[in-house]
Design an enzyme around this catalytic site. Structure first.
Site, short mmCIF file in Angstrom:
data_model
loop_
_atom_site.label_atom_id
_atom_site.label_comp_id
_atom_site.label_asym_id
_atom_site.label_seq_id
_atom_site.Cartn_x
_atom_site.Cartn_y
_atom_site.Cartn_z
N SER A 24 0.78 -1.06 -0.17
CA SER A 24 -0.11 0.10 0.11
C SER A 24 0.99 1.07 -0.11
O SER A 24 2.01 1.30 0.54
CB SER A 24 -0.99 0.00 1.40
OG SER A 24 -1.81 -1.01 1.31
N1 SAM Z 1 -0.51 -4.99 3.93
C1 SAM Z 1 0.00 -5.18 2.80
C2 SAM Z 1 1.52 -4.57 2.84
O1 SAM Z 1 1.70 -4.14 3.80
O2 SAM Z 1 2.20 -5.04 2.17
C3 SAM Z 1 -0.77 -4.95 1.36
C4 SAM Z 1 -1.67 -5.83 1.09
S1 SAM Z 1 -2.26 -5.89 -0.63
C5 SAM Z 1 -2.83 -4.06 -0.69
C6 SAM Z 1 -3.78 -6.87 -0.03
C7 SAM Z 1 -3.35 -8.06 0.08
O3 SAM Z 1 -4.71 -8.76 0.77
C8 SAM Z 1 -2.96 -8.82 -0.88
O4 SAM Z 1 -1.63 -9.46 -0.71
C9 SAM Z 1 -4.12 -9.88 -1.37
O5 SAM Z 1 -3.56 -11.26 -1.65
C10 SAM Z 1 -4.64 -10.17 0.21
N2 SAM Z 1 -5.84 -10.61 0.20
C11 SAM Z 1 -7.13 -10.39 -0.47
N3 SAM Z 1 -8.22 -10.99 -0.01
C12 SAM Z 1 -7.77 -11.67 1.23
C13 SAM Z 1 -8.44 -12.38 1.99
N4 SAM Z 1 -9.58 -12.77 1.95
N5 SAM Z 1 -7.60 -12.89 3.13
C14 SAM Z 1 -6.19 -12.69 3.32
N6 SAM Z 1 -5.55 -11.85 2.43
C15 SAM Z 1 -6.16 -11.52 1.26
#
Ligand code: SAM
Length: 214
Positions: free
Chosen positions: A61
């Site tokens: 993000s």
């Molecule tokens: N917090 C992260 C960082 O600091 O890098 C950024 C996260 S990225 C914007 C969103 C993440 O959510 C992705 O890696 C995606 O695979 C994960 N994601 C999407 N749906 C999800 C779910 N139901 N459970 C867990 N992770 C999920």
């Protein structure tokens, strides 16, 4: 001194200009090396205030988004925090360095593995697992705070029910293009909500999120 110290100070100055006030969050973001959380080909851009690809069509993000969401969560030392969407691990590390006990769930096993390696390298005790975070982490509930770092179509009921009395959930909700950051406070069985418009996240995919085919 590392190659990126100046860039990181500039990033934090920008966060202050954009209205981030919490001194602990600013301090931690001035210390955590964001360039270690992005692929080597985008290291030179690691301190730009933008989201960057981390593979598997996912992103780390934008620093401003990390700072706003962390500020909204109001994490205190020793708070038990659940993060949904570990991604690169950057947000988990920020929360851990703030003194929180961090639990994080990622649906992509490759990302979960590389972020776990990073937590080990940094000597941080962060509990992480692969799974559908829309269902929360029942075994460790309730949590003082829950932060969802992917955009949901609705607030997953299971997540808000895993908040402690007095706890807070921060989650982007909207369509797939833009989302509103929703902040939900739990008082007993009552949940109150405030909204902050204008954010953009990758989709939250799961039982109480978007379907993979949508
Ligand atoms: N917090 C992260 C960082 O600091 O890098 C950024 C996260 S990225 C914007 C969103 C993440 O959510 C992705 O890696 C995606 O695979 C994960 N994601 C999407 N749906 C999800 C779910 N139901 N459970 C867990 N992770 C999920």
């Amino acid at each position: 001194m590392s190659l990126f110290d100046d860039d990181r100070s500039k990033m934090v100055e920008l966060l202050i200009k954009k209205g981030i006030k919490n001194p602990n969050i600013l301090k931690v973001m001035s210390e955590v090396e964001r360039h270690l959380f992005v692929p080597s080909y985008s290291r030179s851009r690691a301190y730009e205030d933008c989201a960057l690809p981390i593979g598997f069509e996912q992103t780390i993000s934008q620093p401003y988004t990390v700072a706003v969401m962390t500020e909204l969560l109001i994490p205190l030392k020793d708070d038990k925090i659940l993060e949904i969407g570990t991604g690169s691990g950057y947000q988990s590390v920020i929360l851990s360095k703030l003194g929180c006990r961090v639990f994080t769930i990622e649906r992509n096993s490759d990302l979960a593995r590389s972020s776990e390696e990073m937590f080990k390298k940094l000597n941080l005790r962060i509990a992480s697992r692969v799974g559908d975070g829309t269902l929360g982490w029942k075994e460790y509930a309730p949590f003082n705070g829950i932060i969802v770092t992917a955009g949901a179509p609705v607030v997953p009921e299971k997540l808000q029910n895993q908040l402690i009395d007095g706890g807070r959930l921060v989650i982007p909700v909207g369509d797939k293009k833009t989302q509103t950051l929703i902040v939900i406070d739990r008082e007993g069985d009552k949940f109150t909500q405030k909204n902050i418009d204008g954010f953009k996240f990758v989709p939250l995919i799961g039982k109480e999120g978007w379907k993979e085919s949508e």
